[in-house]
Design an enzyme around this catalytic site. Structure first.
Site, PDB file in Angstrom:
ATOM      1  N   ASP A   1       0.834  -1.212   0.000  1.00  0.00           N
ATOM      2  CA  ASP A   1       0.000   0.000   0.000  1.00  0.00           C
ATOM      3  C   ASP A   1       0.867   1.260   0.000  1.00  0.00           C
ATOM      4  OD1 ASP A   1      -2.428   1.303  -0.077  1.00  0.00           O
ATOM      5  OD2 ASP A   1      -2.626   1.375   2.109  1.00  0.00           O
TER       6      ASP A   1
ATOM      7  N   HIS B   1       2.203   3.374  -9.208  1.00  0.00           N
ATOM      8  CA  HIS B   1       2.047   1.934  -9.471  1.00  0.00           C
ATOM      9  C   HIS B   1       3.218   1.391 -10.297  1.00  0.00           C
ATOM     10  CE1 HIS B   1      -1.752   2.017  -7.511  1.00  0.00           C
ATOM     11  NE2 HIS B   1      -2.321   2.808  -8.403  1.00  0.00           N
TER      12      HIS B   1
ATOM     13  N   LEU C   1       9.996 -21.227  -5.568  1.00  0.00           N
ATOM     14  CA  LEU C   1       9.504 -20.123  -4.735  1.00  0.00           C
ATOM     15  C   LEU C   1       8.032 -19.846  -5.061  1.00  0.00           C
ATOM     16  CD1 LEU C   1       9.926 -17.686  -2.809  1.00  0.00           C
ATOM     17  CD2 LEU C   1      10.797 -16.403  -4.781  1.00  0.00           C
TER      18      LEU C   1
HETATM   19  C1  IPE Z   1      -5.356  -2.651   0.085  1.00  0.00           C
HETATM   20  O1  IPE Z   1      -5.077  -1.321  -0.135  1.00  0.00           O
HETATM   21  C2  IPE Z   1      -5.405  -3.388  -1.226  1.00  0.00           C
HETATM   22  C3  IPE Z   1      -4.124  -3.578  -1.883  1.00  0.00           C
HETATM   23  C4  IPE Z   1      -2.964  -3.284  -1.378  1.00  0.00           C
HETATM   24  C5  IPE Z   1      -4.195  -4.191  -3.189  1.00  0.00           C
HETATM   25  P1  IPE Z   1      -6.226  -0.224  -0.305  1.00  0.00           P
HETATM   26  O2  IPE Z   1      -5.539   1.057  -0.555  1.00  0.00           O
HETATM   27  O3  IPE Z   1      -7.225  -0.677  -1.293  1.00  0.00           O
HETATM   28  O4  IPE Z   1      -6.893  -0.266   1.151  1.00  0.00           O
HETATM   29  P2  IPE Z   1      -7.795   0.816   1.909  1.00  0.00           P
HETATM   30  O5  IPE Z   1      -8.843   1.273   0.930  1.00  0.00           O
HETATM   31  O6  IPE Z   1      -6.887   1.925   2.322  1.00  0.00           O
HETATM   32  O7  IPE Z   1      -8.344   0.079   3.094  1.00  0.00           O
HETATM   33  C1  IPE Z   2      -1.281   0.348  -3.946  1.00  0.00           C
HETATM   34  O1  IPE Z   2      -1.372   1.494  -3.194  1.00  0.00           O
HETATM   35  C2  IPE Z   2      -2.356  -0.643  -3.659  1.00  0.00           C
HETATM   36  C3  IPE Z   2      -3.236  -0.950  -4.792  1.00  0.00           C
HETATM   37  C4  IPE Z   2      -4.537  -0.969  -4.639  1.00  0.00           C
HETATM   38  C5  IPE Z   2      -2.687  -1.309  -6.091  1.00  0.00           C
HETATM   39  P1  IPE Z   2      -2.565   2.538  -3.342  1.00  0.00           P
HETATM   40  O2  IPE Z   2      -2.880   2.751  -4.769  1.00  0.00           O
HETATM   41  O3  IPE Z   2      -3.712   2.127  -2.498  1.00  0.00           O
HETATM   42  O4  IPE Z   2      -1.856   3.818  -2.743  1.00  0.00           O
HETATM   43  P2  IPE Z   2      -2.442   4.835  -1.694  1.00  0.00           P
HETATM   44  O5  IPE Z   2      -2.862   4.029  -0.499  1.00  0.00           O
HETATM   45  O6  IPE Z   2      -3.596   5.514  -2.345  1.00  0.00           O
HETATM   46  O7  IPE Z   2      -1.312   5.748  -1.395  1.00  0.00           O
HETATM   47 MG    MG Z   3      -4.114   2.416  -0.515  1.00  0.00          MG
END
Ligand code: IPE
Ligand code: IPE
Ligand code: MG
Length: 237
Positions: free
Chosen positions: A24, A41, A134
């Site tokens: 995240d 991303h 792995l």
């Molecule tokens: C969790 O992150 C999902 C992934 C890392 C793929 P989100 O950014 O979607 O989670 P919330 O919305 O902050 O809970």
């Molecule tokens: C990556 O981080 C998780 C995915 C859902 C791909 P985010 O895109 O949720 O990044 P933040 O949390 O908005 O910074």
């Molecule tokens: Mg996020």
């Protein structure tokens, strides 16, 4: 002045076979640089490859990553498309270098919603990597509640009238592997966001404010060292 370098675990052992990552913070990482979220991303995908390689080198046997949740479809189409393109490119790369990377790919989630060409690509990736060492689980269109509901459906279809914990475990998308020993979430939020709810029953947790694209080998060492200070009691004493 000299400081003694802190010892780090050179290689992990059977106590840390499976690490799961909630990757995240990509969006915030890009925003900090006044760039579109997609840029986060792209850099997150680079970090993902680096972290998989490093954990594999450390002797971790199973890695699970949360790549796209059932809730992430709420995002703007251009962001969703960018994430899907990165995943598709990763699958192509992983398949092309399957003998060198030694990664056994699995996809966790409901793949039925994807178009036929993507489904075929996923199936092929799992097939050609099946004898590799792995284990890499990519949670894609994944939600833990949907996974548990799906497992119930599987068991009903099998005609089960009594259901044990092992039955449920065996009907989840993760049936091929043991539960995670450690779940790491980057990005500073202290929640699971519908990730591995069943499998996390006795996992250790590590939360870091580091945004996913900034996660590096040094911090992985720190996380692993921290894991080895934990005492897992599983309800015992
Ligand atoms: C969790 O992150 C999902 C992934 C890392 C793929 P989100 O950014 O979607 O989670 P919330 O919305 O902050 O809970
Ligand atoms: C990556 O981080 C998780 C995915 C859902 C791909 P985010 O895109 O949720 O990044 P933040 O949390 O908005 O910074
Ligand atoms: Mg996020």
């Amino acid at each position: 002045m000299f400081f003694k370098k802190k010892e780090t675990v050179a290689m992990v052992d059977d106590r840390l076979r499976h690490i799961a990552f909630i990757m995240d913070g990509n969006g915030r990482w890009a925003k900090k640089r006044s760039m579109p979220r997609e840029f986060g991303h792209v850099n997150g995908a680079k970090t993902f490859k680096k972290i998989i390689r490093y954990c594999g080198d450390k002797g971790v046997k199973i890695i699970t990553v949360y790549a796209f949740s059932t809730e992430n479809w709420k995002r703007p189409k251009n962001e969703v498309d960018a994430i899907m393109k990165l995943l598709s490119d990763y699958i192509d790369d992983a398949v092309a270098s399957v003998d060198e990377n030694n990664i056994q790919l699995h996809f966790l989630g409901d793949m039925s919603i994807f178009p036929e060409n993507i489904k075929a690509k996923i199936e092929n990736a799992e097939k050609v990597s099946a004898d590799k060492e792995l284990v890499l689980n990519i949670a894609l269109n994944y939600g833990a509640r949907a996974e548990i509901a799906h497992a119930c459906e599987v068991l009903i279809k099998e005609g089960k009238t009594n259901v044990s914990e092992d039955d449920v475990t065996g009907a989840l998308y993760t049936a091929h592997c043991q539960d995670p020993d450690l779940i790491v979430r980057t990005g500073g939020d202290l929640r699971l966001s519908n990730f591995l709810l069943w499998q996390a029953a006795y996992a250790e947790f590590y939360f870091t404010d580091t945004l996913w694209p900034d996660l590096d080998e040094r911090e992985i060492d720190k996380i692993i060292d921290d894991f080895y200070t934990r005492k897992r009691r599983y309800g015992g004493i």
